[in-house]
Design a protein around this motif. Structure first.
Motif, short mmCIF file in Angstrom:
data_model
loop_
_atom_site.label_atom_id
_atom_site.label_comp_id
_atom_site.label_asym_id
_atom_site.label_seq_id
_atom_site.Cartn_x
_atom_site.Cartn_y
_atom_site.Cartn_z
N HIS A 169 42.93 39.15 49.34
CA HIS A 169 41.69 38.82 49.74
C HIS A 169 41.83 37.19 49.88
CE1 HIS A 169 41.82 38.41 45.34
NE2 HIS A 169 40.88 37.48 45.37
N GLU A 172 43.17 36.51 53.38
CA GLU A 172 41.96 36.72 54.27
C GLU A 172 41.11 35.35 54.36
OE1 GLU A 172 40.47 40.49 53.59
OE2 GLU A 172 42.31 41.39 53.71
N ARG A 173 40.61 35.24 53.18
CA ARG A 173 39.81 34.03 53.27
C ARG A 173 40.49 32.69 53.57
NH1 ARG A 173 36.09 35.32 48.13
NH2 ARG A 173 34.55 33.63 48.92
#
Ligand code: 0O2
Length: 271
Positions: A169, A172-173
């Protein structure tokens, strides 16, 4: 390898980083002295830490005696630009120098890395002069915008924090943030002329004010107090109008006045 030997190995790289940083800073100065926009905004340099060199050697299977030959970024220079277009101007500038030989280039701006990393890299050869004679050392120059640098700095710290296990995550950010940086750089390029205009007039105004203040300071030595007070009051009045043309006009008048005093001084000396 003992510490003393490491010091000997790293010393030429320290010299190269010092010299190259100074030379790139002088390019900025040269542009600004001419009142022109500098494609280089700032420069930073560093010699890789021994621990990072050892880590790289381990990762890439490089033997310690091959360090200078195979580790290209022991000396590292980072050039920060305001706009993407400036990066390619800096590349041209480096290509045209006779004291730098480019041996490798990687354009991670056109070919962004999977991580979202963007930057232009050049591996160069640079000759330093030592007590034992000339010594050619390699250095890596990274050229990027302020925005690219912001992203790379943050991502680098996260890489360090998570080592090779960055949670998906976060990855992805960071990817989304990298896309935002691309948009930001593109938007800044679209309003580049406007930004450059305002920065140039700010610089021109600052130069005129410096010249005026220098002249007033010199006039203190030759003019009488009443005249100086009148000049100062006039300067504050003109300054408050925030008009470059008016400031330029005031500077010309002051110059004529100072020239008059200079001529008078020479005449007095002749008598
Ligand atoms: P540090 O701590 O900055 O010195 P290599 O460097 O040999 O592993 P390669 O392909 O030979 O890899 O060189 P490359 O890709 O030109 O990368 C060299 C340097 O670019 C790296 O040095 C980083 O400074 C920077 N870089 C490359 N990829 C990334 C990335 O995905 N994120 C960030 N933040 N920086 C990157 P070092 O030695 O890895 O690190």
């Amino acid at each position: 390898m003992d510490i003393k030997l490491w010091r000997e190995i790293l010393h030429p790289y320290e010299m190269a980083v010092d010299e190259l940083t100074l030379k790139f800073n002088n390019i900025i100065k040269e542009y600004r002295t001419l009142g022109e926009y500098s494609p280089i905004e700032m420069v930073d340099g560093r010699v890789k830490k021994i621990s990072s060199i050892l880590e790289k050697c381990q990762k890439k299977g490089i033997l310690l005696e091959e360090v200078c030959e195979k580790v290209d970024d022991i000396a590292g220079i980072r050039i920060i630009c305001q706009f993407v277009e400036d990066i390619y101007k800096v590349v041209e500038l480096i290509n045209s120098r006779t004291d730098i030989r480019v041996v490798e280039r990687k354009d991670y701006i056109t070919n962004m890395k999977a991580s979202g990393y963007r930057s232009y890299h050049m591996v160069i050869e640079y000759t330093i002069q030592t007590m034992k004679g000339p010594n050619v050392v390699k250095a890596e120059i990274q050229i990027r915008t302020l925005a690219m640098n912001f992203w790379a700095t943050i991502e680098h710290s996260l890489q360090y924090k998570y080592r090779r296990n960055m949670p998906p995550h976060i990855r992805e950010r960071l990817s989304a943030a990298s896309a935002a940086i691309i948009n930001l750089d593109a938007e800044m390029s679209r309003i580049r002329d406007e930004i450059m205009d305002s920065q140039n007039s700010f610089r021109i105004k600052a130069n005129i004010i410096t010249e005026i203040l220098n002249l007033i300071q010199n006039l203190y030595k030759v003019a009488n107090k009443r005249e100086i007070i009148k000049i100062q009051d006039e300067f504050y009045r003109v300054y408050s109008h925030d008009d470059i043309i008016e400031l330029e006009h005031f500077l010309t008048e002051l110059d004529v006045l100072a020239e008059g005093y200079r001529a008078q001084g020479i005449e007095d000396q002749l008598i």
